[in-house]
Write an enzyme that holds these catalytic residues in place. Sequence first.
Site, short mmCIF file in Angstrom:
data_model
loop_
_atom_site.label_atom_id
_atom_site.label_comp_id
_atom_site.label_asym_id
_atom_site.label_seq_id
_atom_site.Cartn_x
_atom_site.Cartn_y
_atom_site.Cartn_z
N MET A 187 0.85 -1.20 0.00
CA MET A 187 0.00 0.00 0.00
C MET A 187 0.88 1.24 0.00
O MET A 187 1.72 1.40 0.90
CB MET A 187 -0.93 0.00 1.22
CG MET A 187 -2.02 -1.05 1.18
SD MET A 187 -3.00 -1.13 2.70
CE MET A 187 -1.92 -2.18 3.72
N CYS A 199 -2.24 -1.50 -10.33
CA CYS A 199 -2.44 -0.11 -9.92
C CYS A 199 -3.07 0.68 -11.07
O CYS A 199 -2.55 0.68 -12.19
CB CYS A 199 -1.13 0.53 -9.51
SG CYS A 199 -1.32 2.24 -8.97
N LYS A 254 0.83 -9.46 -9.22
CA LYS A 254 -0.41 -8.98 -8.59
C LYS A 254 -1.21 -8.22 -9.63
O LYS A 254 -0.70 -7.28 -10.25
CB LYS A 254 -0.14 -8.09 -7.38
CG LYS A 254 -1.40 -7.71 -6.61
CD LYS A 254 -1.07 -6.96 -5.33
CE LYS A 254 -2.32 -6.78 -4.46
NZ LYS A 254 -3.34 -5.92 -5.09
N HIS A 279 -6.62 -9.04 -7.18
CA HIS A 279 -7.60 -8.15 -6.58
C HIS A 279 -8.93 -8.41 -7.28
O HIS A 279 -9.04 -8.22 -8.49
CB HIS A 279 -7.17 -6.69 -6.76
CG HIS A 279 -8.00 -5.71 -6.00
ND1 HIS A 279 -7.51 -4.50 -5.60
CD2 HIS A 279 -9.28 -5.76 -5.56
CE1 HIS A 279 -8.46 -3.84 -4.95
NE2 HIS A 279 -9.54 -4.59 -4.92
N GLY A 325 -9.09 -8.09 -1.64
CA GLY A 325 -10.15 -7.11 -1.85
C GLY A 325 -11.35 -7.31 -0.96
O GLY A 325 -12.03 -8.33 -1.05
N GLY A 326 -11.59 -6.33 -0.07
CA GLY A 326 -12.82 -6.31 0.69
C GLY A 326 -12.92 -7.31 1.83
O GLY A 326 -13.97 -7.39 2.48
N GLY A 370 -5.61 -5.80 2.84
CA GLY A 370 -5.09 -4.46 2.63
C GLY A 370 -5.50 -3.52 3.74
O GLY A 370 -4.95 -3.53 4.83
N ARG A 371 -6.51 -2.70 3.46
CA ARG A 371 -6.92 -1.67 4.42
C ARG A 371 -7.39 -2.25 5.75
O ARG A 371 -7.23 -1.62 6.79
CB ARG A 371 -8.02 -0.81 3.80
CG ARG A 371 -7.57 -0.05 2.57
CD ARG A 371 -6.60 1.05 2.90
NE ARG A 371 -5.78 1.40 1.74
CZ ARG A 371 -4.88 2.38 1.73
NH1 ARG A 371 -4.68 3.10 2.81
NH2 ARG A 371 -4.17 2.62 0.66
#
Length: 340
Positions: A22, A104, A144, A177, A218-219, A239-240
């Site tokens: 990230m 990206c 990725k 992703h 993802g998610g 990730g987040r």
Amino acid sequence: MAVRPDETHAQPLDRRLAVAPMMQCTDRHCRAFHRLLTRRTLLYTEMVTANAVLHGERDKLLGFSPAEHPVALQLGGADPDALAQSAAIAEARGYDEVNLNVGCPSDRVQNATFGACLMARPELVADCVAAMRAAVSRIPVTVKTRIGIDDSDDDAFLRHFVDTVAERGGCSVFIIHARKAWLQGLSPKENREKPPLNHARVHRLKRERPELEILTNGGIQDLDGVEEQLNHVDGVMLGRAAYDHPWLLADADRRIYGETNPVADREAAIDGLIAHARELHAAGTPVRAVTRHALGLCSGLPGARHWRRHLSEAARRDDAPPEVIAEAFARVRTGVRMAA
């Protein structure tokens, strides 16, 4: 479909769980913090362009602590020669994997003709991967990517991309992703949130290409979600969720790997964070270099807001002492007692 395995890596990486690369987040101080919470989770650098590796401040861009292992370097670029040289440098520096960014969607990355737009050029990606693999002798080269781009958004498009890169480039590990990327009209943040998730497409890819190692991304919000996804794919990249709520990583070693967690509670994690901050402070690095990555450590506790506020304000100064971390956690304890 013939895929040559990465026979050169003596001990294959266990990719059941990874923290995503990230930008502005997963620097060496973030990785050192995450390593306090989990010994086994694979950690990734921020994306570094091949040109930056070749011509930039290499120690600053690529430096990491041995304690961060296993750690992978993510590269951005589309020139096979430059990527090959960068991969060789990554191996010499001791990285455990080198990963090519084909996901990206930012304008800056597209203007340099790499990132997600490369999904439309699978032969070039395959050439890049082949060159990178030829330049290393011990570490794997992985990719990725996304499930699609713009209107190229179906199983056939994803299969063609993966098959080309696997057969022609020799890649056997794909981190996907589970959202497509809109190359125009959405910001990078919107591209992480607005295109709908489609993990089922990643699951189908794994069923159709069982010889490949497939990770989904993802998610996914917690370890329950990780365990569910592991019923369908070889690994999960967070990730987040891992960045904003890092405490979830503190139970990863037990739940995902069946091993003892490195810290028993948040207090032990705080002690480790303070010790790292003292090392930084002694070396002349502001403690905010690590505390900015730990703002979510107390998420869910009654004093979490006080933790975030005190760290944000007290650690702002270049000369802020490591003790600001203990002060912030004392406010959390107060909040917990009041809630009880």
